[in-house]
Design a protein around this motif. Structure first.
Motif, PDB file in Angstrom:
ATOM      1  N   THR A   1     -12.209  26.243  64.105  1.00  0.00           N
ATOM      2  CA  THR A   1     -11.658  27.567  64.422  1.00  0.00           C
ATOM      3  C   THR A   1     -11.938  27.899  65.890  1.00  0.00           C
ATOM      4  OG1 THR A   1     -12.008  28.297  62.167  1.00  0.00           O
ATOM      5  CG2 THR A   1     -11.755  30.025  63.818  1.00  0.00           C
TER       6      THR A   1
ATOM      7  N   GLN B   1      -9.687  25.836  68.079  1.00  0.00           N
ATOM      8  CA  GLN B   1      -8.309  26.340  68.156  1.00  0.00           C
ATOM      9  C   GLN B   1      -8.209  27.549  69.078  1.00  0.00           C
ATOM     10  OE1 GLN B   1      -7.525  26.974  64.033  1.00  0.00           O
ATOM     11  NE2 GLN B   1      -7.275  24.759  63.652  1.00  0.00           N
ATOM     12  N   ARG B   2      -9.190  28.456  68.939  1.00  0.00           N
ATOM     13  CA  ARG B   2      -9.141  29.665  69.758  1.00  0.00           C
ATOM     14  C   ARG B   2      -9.311  29.320  71.244  1.00  0.00           C
ATOM     15  NH1 ARG B   2     -10.122  34.341  67.042  1.00  0.00           N
ATOM     16  NH2 ARG B   2      -9.566  35.245  69.035  1.00  0.00           N
TER      17      ARG B   2
ATOM     18  N   VAL C   1     -16.074  34.177  65.822  1.00  0.00           N
ATOM     19  CA  VAL C   1     -15.795  32.802  66.259  1.00  0.00           C
ATOM     20  C   VAL C   1     -17.073  32.185  66.814  1.00  0.00           C
ATOM     21  CG1 VAL C   1     -14.188  31.364  67.587  1.00  0.00           C
ATOM     22  CG2 VAL C   1     -13.513  33.649  66.908  1.00  0.00           C
TER      23      VAL C   1
ATOM     24  N   GLN D   1     -15.039  23.413  59.651  1.00  0.00           N
ATOM     25  CA  GLN D   1     -14.007  24.436  59.860  1.00  0.00           C
ATOM     26  C   GLN D   1     -14.410  25.483  60.891  1.00  0.00           C
ATOM     27  OE1 GLN D   1     -12.268  26.399  56.447  1.00  0.00           O
ATOM     28  NE2 GLN D   1     -12.272  24.460  55.303  1.00  0.00           N
ATOM     29  N   ASP D   2     -15.703  25.860  60.878  1.00  0.00           N
ATOM     30  CA  ASP D   2     -16.137  26.893  61.829  1.00  0.00           C
ATOM     31  C   ASP D   2     -15.976  26.388  63.270  1.00  0.00           C
ATOM     32  OD1 ASP D   2     -17.743  28.848  59.794  1.00  0.00           O
ATOM     33  OD2 ASP D   2     -17.937  26.724  59.267  1.00  0.00           O
TER      34      ASP D   2
END
Ligand code: PLP
Length: 385
Positions: free
Chosen positions: A42, A45-46, A29, A38-39
């Protein structure tokens, strides 16, 4: 020689479950949560899912949680942020003489900025009277800051009552909850608290991640300037792996809180009973007040606490006096002297703070080691007879 760790109020080891969350957070992550790709998303989101887990432990809304680097930053953001948000000519703050340096030294700096600060003294048991807060209020009082649980004694303050006094007066209430969160239930949906600080490394997450709860509607002036992170309340790219790990630690704490409270209180009581029955002339500091289950603070007449720490360290036990070492000279604990202990009594006190990794066998070995070290140091003492 095996080493036994009894200094969990200083910091805790990263637990295996947290490690499992931390490793992929470090390797996979790597996006910046502010990036649109997207990276980045991600990572976002985390991060947000960790925020939800931390909020579940505190019973607050994710919108109200500001992710920071730890307890010190959280305390500083709360105090400077709340006080500087008020631009009035005269500003007054109420805190206590037993706060962590992260609050006390922030207050000292605010005094340099001509903010008046009242430092409330605790009772001999280490408790702050809600009435004393009430009496200290002035028309120009901006903020009351009283810690939830004390890092040296474990004594729990009556936050409900103190918060009600502040709320009735229309004054903001901050609490340093670093030593309470994950040790006792904390319900910010019912506590009358506006600002609440926690730190991940005090509950089995790595160092460098913390959070400040900021009740909806409370305005803080930022302490650092940069991007619009954390709803413009705290600029700077978030410590993504640290926060993910703190989320995992919060989940773990929420699951095991009830059983760990009982287990740790049992170990703490065993330790106190063992020491009191084996060693003469000892005194438990703050033991008649409500306390978090993992902490006990004990005075050993005629013994120098720092010498005891070193003697126990050589025998494989890590613990501390709780007092700060300033410019080489060890000052007696400001917490214990505020509770009315003499400087010598404060200097003779040790803080034992237990945690998830401690067992009954370790506690029994600790009792033996403490008894041997105390007897040895007392034999060398010119004052103890
Ligand atoms: C450890 C501690 C802090 C400071 O937290 P850091 O994350 O180490 O900056 C603040 N308040 C209390 C009560 C603490 O025990």
């Amino acid at each position: 020689m095996s080493r036994y760790y009894f200094d969990h109020n200083a910091t805790t080891p990263v637990s295996p479950e947290v490690m499992q969350a931390l490793l992929p957070a470090l390797t996979e992550v790597y996006g910046n949560p502010s990036s649109v790709h997207q990276d980045g998303q991600t990572a976002r989101q985390r991060l947000e899912s960790a925020r939800v887990d931390i909020c579940a432990l505190l019973h607050c809304s994710p919108k109200d949680l500001v992710l920071v680097s730890g307890g010190t930053e959280g305390d500083n953001l709360a105090l400077f942020g709340a006080v500087r948000a008020k631009t009035s000519e005269r500003r007054h703050l109420i805190t206590t003489a037993i706060e962590h340096p992260a609050v006390l030294n922030a207050c000292a700096q605010l005094e340099q900025e001509s903010v008046e600060v009242t430092y409330l003294q605790p009772s001999p048991q280490g408790l702050i009277e809600p009435d004393a807060v009430s009496r200290a209020l002035r028309p120009e009082t901006v903020l009351v800051s009283v810690m939830h649980a004390n890092n040296e004694t474990g004594v729990i303050q009556p936050l409900e009552e103190i918060g009600t006094v502040a709320r009735d007066a229309g004054v903001l209430f901050h609490s340093d909850g670093v030593q309470a969160a994950a040790k006792i239930p904390v319900d910010l949906s019912s506590l009358p608290v506006d600002l609440y600080t926690i730190s991940g490394h005090k509950f089995y997450a790595p160092k460098g991640a913390g959070a400040l709860y900021v009740r909806q509607g409370v305005t803080l002036k930022p302490v650092q300037y940069g991007g619009r992170h954390e709803r413009s309340r705290r600029a700077g790219t978030e410590n993504v792996p640290g926060i993910i790990a703190m989320g995992a630690a919060a989940r773990l704490a929420a699951q095991s809180l009830g059983s760990e409270q009982v287990r740790l209180a049992g170990l703490r009581d065993r330790l106190e009973r063992g020491i009191v029955s084996r060693i003469p002339d000892v005194r438990l500091n703050g033991a008649f007040a409500p306390r978090v289950p993992n902490t006990t603070n004990i005075a050993f007449d005629g013994v120098d606490g720092e010498a005891m720490v070193i003697a126990l360290d050589l025998r494989g036990f890590a613990l501390s006096t709780g007092s700060a070492c300033s410019s080489g000279a060890v000052e007696p604990s400001h917490v214990l002297t505020a509770m009315g202990l003499s400087r010598d009594q404060a200097r003779s006190s040790l803080r034992f703070s237990l945690g998830r990794i401690n067992t009954e066998e370790q506690v029994d070995e600790l009792i033996e080691a403490v008894a041997a070290a105390a007897a040895h140091l007392r034999r060398l003492s010119p004052t103890y007879v």
